[in-house]
Design a protein around this motif. Structure first.
Motif, PDB file in Angstrom:
ATOM      1  N   ASN A 144     -38.185  28.757  29.401  1.00 26.05           N
ATOM      2  CA  ASN A 144     -38.348  29.205  28.068  1.00 26.05           C
ATOM      3  C   ASN A 144     -38.482  28.122  26.958  1.00 26.05           C
ATOM      4  N   ILE A 145     -38.132  26.840  27.428  1.00 22.34           N
ATOM      5  CA  ILE A 145     -38.249  25.686  26.707  1.00 22.34           C
ATOM      6  C   ILE A 145     -39.062  24.618  27.709  1.00 22.34           C
ATOM      7  N   ILE A 146     -39.401  23.420  26.977  1.00 18.71           N
ATOM      8  CA  ILE A 146     -40.060  22.424  27.941  1.00 18.71           C
ATOM      9  C   ILE A 146     -39.147  22.012  28.956  1.00 18.71           C
ATOM     10  N   PRO A 147     -39.432  21.640  29.811  1.00 23.36           N
ATOM     11  CA  PRO A 147     -38.675  21.228  31.193  1.00 23.36           C
ATOM     12  C   PRO A 147     -37.770  19.939  30.771  1.00 23.36           C
ATOM     13  N   GLY A 148     -38.267  18.958  30.185  1.00 29.28           N
ATOM     14  CA  GLY A 148     -37.739  17.689  29.819  1.00 29.28           C
ATOM     15  C   GLY A 148     -36.424  17.918  29.183  1.00 29.28           C
ATOM     16  N   LEU A 149     -36.549  19.018  28.142  1.00 25.63           N
ATOM     17  CA  LEU A 149     -35.573  19.284  27.167  1.00 25.63           C
ATOM     18  C   LEU A 149     -34.539  20.177  27.897  1.00 25.63           C
ATOM     19  N   GLU A 150     -35.086  21.029  28.599  1.00 28.10           N
ATOM     20  CA  GLU A 150     -34.237  21.760  29.394  1.00 28.10           C
ATOM     21  C   GLU A 150     -33.233  21.093  30.513  1.00 28.10           C
ATOM     22  N   GLN A 151     -33.759  20.168  31.068  1.00 25.64           N
ATOM     23  CA  GLN A 151     -33.200  19.168  32.251  1.00 25.64           C
ATOM     24  C   GLN A 151     -31.934  18.255  31.412  1.00 25.64           C
ATOM     25  N   GLU A 152     -32.422  17.806  30.121  1.00 24.41           N
ATOM     26  CA  GLU A 152     -31.457  17.121  29.447  1.00 24.41           C
ATOM     27  C   GLU A 152     -30.143  18.047  28.927  1.00 24.41           C
TER      28      GLU A 152
END
Length: 153
Positions: free
Chosen positions: A40-48
């Motif tokens: 639901n959000i971009i992968p880079g932010l979700e991973q952070e």
């Protein structure tokens, strides 16, 4: 509670580009809520955000490949002005959905010259490094209904 898959996460955030210009931000008192692990959000932010808890701050720069992808020239095309149902009212910046063999694709009118319209199917943030900063407001278990629907309610 730690952020991980199947959690509903609420964040306050500010998104800036490389120049420090604010692109987007959550409204005061209205954090963004999303279902973690469901794209639901971009992968880079979700991973952070994995492993953070309510009250934690974050600051991350997300490269295009972990956000909206690189800008792709092949997604820019010139099409005849006559293709559009109301060509006299077209303006650069207008958005609409184009019907293609691959399905419906959102596009923006990039330019209009004589009898040709340049359309761009790249995401508006494609090719940009995105700089997020913010705070985790809340983390909770997702309900069964949210898990079935694939998004926070």
């Amino acid at each position: 509670m730690l952020i991980g898959d199947k959690c509903v996460v609420s964040i306050d955030y500010t998104l800036k580009d490389d120049d420090g210009t604010v692109i987007d931000q959550s409204e005061a008192g209205q954090p963004l809520a999303y279902l973690h692990g469901f794209g639901n959000i971009i992968p880079g932010l979700e991973q952070e955000l994995v492993g953070k808890v309510a009250g934690d701050s974050f600051q991350v720069s997300v490269n295009p490949e972990d956000a909206y992808g690189e800008h792709q020239e092949q997604l820019i095309q010139k099409v005849p002005l006559a293709t559009f149902p109301d060509p006299d009212n077209l303006q650069a910046g207008m958005r609409f959905t184009a019907q293609t063999e691959q399905g419906d694709i959102p596009v923006v009118i990039a330019d209009i010259q004589d009898d040709e319209v340049t359309v761009d199917a790249n995401h508006p943030l494609a090719g940009l490094t995105l700089h997020f900063e913010g705070k985790v407001v809340d983390v909770r278990d997702a309900t069964e209904e949210e898990l079935q629907h694939g998004h926070a309610h």
